[in-house]
Design an enzyme around this catalytic site. Sequence first.
Site, short mmCIF file in Angstrom:
data_model
loop_
_atom_site.label_atom_id
_atom_site.label_comp_id
_atom_site.label_asym_id
_atom_site.label_seq_id
_atom_site.Cartn_x
_atom_site.Cartn_y
_atom_site.Cartn_z
N GLY A 1 11.76 -12.50 1.50
CA GLY A 1 12.17 -11.29 2.50
C GLY A 1 12.56 -10.17 1.60
N CYS B 1 -0.45 -5.96 3.34
CA CYS B 1 -0.69 -7.79 3.72
C CYS B 1 -1.95 -8.17 3.11
CB CYS B 1 -1.61 -7.54 5.10
SG CYS B 1 -0.35 -6.43 6.15
C1 LIG Z 1 2.28 -9.28 0.39
C2 LIG Z 1 2.74 -9.13 1.94
C3 LIG Z 1 1.47 -9.38 2.77
C4 LIG Z 1 1.85 -8.93 3.97
N1 LIG Z 1 1.23 -9.54 5.07
C5 LIG Z 1 0.83 -9.55 6.22
C6 LIG Z 1 0.17 -9.90 7.04
O1 LIG Z 1 -0.70 -10.07 6.72
N2 LIG Z 1 0.27 -9.61 8.69
C7 LIG Z 1 1.51 -8.37 9.18
O2 LIG Z 1 1.47 -7.88 10.50
N3 LIG Z 1 2.52 -7.90 8.23
C8 LIG Z 1 2.19 -8.59 6.22
N4 LIG Z 1 2.51 -7.94 6.09
C9 LIG Z 1 4.48 -7.05 6.27
C10 LIG Z 1 3.52 -5.31 6.17
O3 LIG Z 1 2.92 -4.80 5.30
C11 LIG Z 1 4.34 -5.02 6.83
O4 LIG Z 1 5.03 -5.02 8.36
C12 LIG Z 1 4.18 -2.79 6.73
O5 LIG Z 1 3.63 -2.54 5.58
C13 LIG Z 1 5.42 -2.10 7.23
O6 LIG Z 1 4.01 -1.01 6.97
P1 LIG Z 1 5.95 0.51 6.92
O7 LIG Z 1 5.23 1.16 6.93
O8 LIG Z 1 6.48 0.36 8.21
O9 LIG Z 1 6.65 -0.09 5.89
P2 LIG Z 1 6.19 0.08 4.39
O10 LIG Z 1 4.67 -0.38 4.38
O11 LIG Z 1 7.33 -0.12 3.87
O12 LIG Z 1 6.12 2.20 3.92
C14 LIG Z 1 6.93 2.35 3.73
C15 LIG Z 1 7.37 3.78 3.28
O13 LIG Z 1 8.26 4.83 3.11
C16 LIG Z 1 8.08 5.08 1.83
N5 LIG Z 1 10.02 5.83 1.83
C17 LIG Z 1 10.75 5.29 1.78
N6 LIG Z 1 12.17 5.67 1.66
C18 LIG Z 1 11.76 7.29 1.71
C19 LIG Z 1 11.87 8.69 1.13
N7 LIG Z 1 13.02 8.70 1.70
N8 LIG Z 1 11.00 9.55 1.39
C20 LIG Z 1 9.70 9.49 1.30
N9 LIG Z 1 8.59 8.85 1.14
C21 LIG Z 1 9.73 6.97 2.03
C22 LIG Z 1 8.43 3.67 0.77
O14 LIG Z 1 7.69 4.93 -0.14
C23 LIG Z 1 7.21 3.44 1.68
O15 LIG Z 1 6.07 3.82 1.15
C24 LIG Z 1 2.46 -8.04 4.40
C25 LIG Z 1 3.23 -7.42 3.61
C26 LIG Z 1 3.22 -8.04 2.10
C27 LIG Z 1 4.51 -7.63 0.72
#
Ligand SMILES: Cc1cc2nc3c(=O)[nH]c(=O)nc-3n(C[C@H](O)[C@H](O)[C@H](O)COP(=O)(O)OP(=O)(O)OC[C@H]3O[C@@H](n4cnc5c(N)ncnc54)[C@H](O)[C@@H]3O)c2cc1C
Length: 467
Positions: free
Chosen positions: A258, A50
């Site tokens: 998205g 974020c």
């Molecule tokens: C620019 C930007 C701005 C945002 N702003 C906001 C905000 O202001 N407020 C808000 O609520 N949300 C925001 N979001 C959304 C928020 O960042 C995401 O919802 C959050 O980061 C999701 O976290 P996650 O851990 O589910 O996924 P991710 O952060 O994508 O983490 C998943 C991880 O799994 C790893 N992975 C995948 N497959 C494998 C595998 N087979 N083996 C090992 N590792 C693996 C990946 O490398 C990755 O690091 C934003 C997103 C972006 C991109």
Amino acid sequence: MGVLVMNGKKIVIVGGGASGGTTAQFARKTDRAAHITIFEKGKYPHYSKCGLPYAIAGIVPDFLNLIEFSEEYFNKEHIELFLETTVEDIDLKRRIVIAKKGTESTSREFDALVLATGSMPMVPPIQNIQTHNRFYSGIHVLRTIDDGRSILSDIRKGKKATIIGAGLIGLEMADTLHKKGMQVTVVEALPRILANTLDDDMSDLVRETIQEHVTLYTNHFATQIKDKQGAVTHLVIKNRETNEDAAIETDLCVIATGTKPETTLAKHIGCAIGKTGGILVNENAETSVKNVYAVGDCTEYHDFVTGEPICVGFGSIGVRQGIAAGTNAAGGTYSLPKGLLMTRTSEFFGLEIAAVGPIQASLKNKTIITGKYKGSSLPDYFPGGKPITMKIHVEEPSGRILAAQAVGSNAAQRTNVYACAILNGLTVDDVRKMETTYAPPIAPTLDTLTLVGDVVALKRARKKREP
Ligand SMILES: Cc1cc2nc3c(=O)[nH]c(=O)nc-3n(C[C@H](O)[C@H](O)[C@H](O)COP(=O)(O)OP(=O)(O)OC[C@H]3O[C@@H](n4cnc5c(N)ncnc54)[C@H](O)[C@@H]3O)c2cc1C
């Protein structure tokens, strides 16, 4: 927090983003003796995606400042963290996860497995966008620190940038690139901006502000990239009404249309996948497979108000699911509410926006009364007051609050009050009669957040009097 349970369970987490990292932390808080392992294919430990637009803008001085929990932190907590290590296989029968870093293979047994694999950027079908499986130079998505660094290295003051997609991230990036001195154009396929976040009339308020700073094309598809020696020079867009094409000169293009959930491993071990393409989870972050949890952007849960499936795409939700999965996987108990409120906020070009609950178009199956009110953050006589517009949707005949949206001063905090109201089934009368704080330099006697309730209450009273 749950009671400490010293059972030494083996918990393996795939993905070390915000959701996976939070899972590990809460598993540790719940069970001091658990063996907790995170496999993360990227280079960095738990960081804030974020914050990426703000690191690009330079407001956050360094991309590494976005790391919220370092390798040292995980070490200290006795959480085993493998970076640049990809989980390639899961043997559900033998309860083993197999991961690889280069040619080196590591496996870990598990009692509980947590999938926190996140999502991948969705790139619309744009001709000539890549060569040899790589984007043309100057074209970017924004999902990782490396993406952020790559965008930053292409920013040139006075040059032209195009953003594809006028959602929250697209508009945050439009603001960032504008702050960096670029001439910014935003292209959106739908007739309006922030289509999933705000109703038409509320997003129009934002549009007015944005158009003071950037060129905006709504109802236009991005169809083609033109390049010179492998570097983007133009983005071709098509007017969806007239079918006319236009070529926008551009030196930098960010695609913000998205993401789609990463579910390869989940499908491989037979987890049920929902309508939106995310891994189906319940309020305990459990998947359909026993002892397998899933959290964050790779999951699907449902809307609190409508019950419709929703693909989780907010960090705020992912970390809460992480609390549930970590606590439950380690033997504690933690249940999330029976649906997602989708409380959301952002700020661009000095305008704060926030919303909770479904937009009006998603409330078609309900009878609703809507109210809107434009007020000020301070009493009218006091200098420095800032405008705030709020809109709420209320269910009839129950009076239950279903959704709220705000554009302007302290939009997020005002919306948070409505998040609490929706979660607890409060009616519009409960909220409008709430005694809010008042002192001239801080807040007006009657706040917009209750006055908007008065608008609905008056409409309801009039309706009752109608013959
Ligand atoms: C620019 C930007 C701005 C945002 N702003 C906001 C905000 O202001 N407020 C808000 O609520 N949300 C925001 N979001 C959304 C928020 O960042 C995401 O919802 C959050 O980061 C999701 O976290 P996650 O851990 O589910 O996924 P991710 O952060 O994508 O983490 C998943 C991880 O799994 C790893 N992975 C995948 N497959 C494998 C595998 N087979 N083996 C090992 N590792 C693996 C990946 O490398 C990755 O690091 C934003 C997103 C972006 C991109």
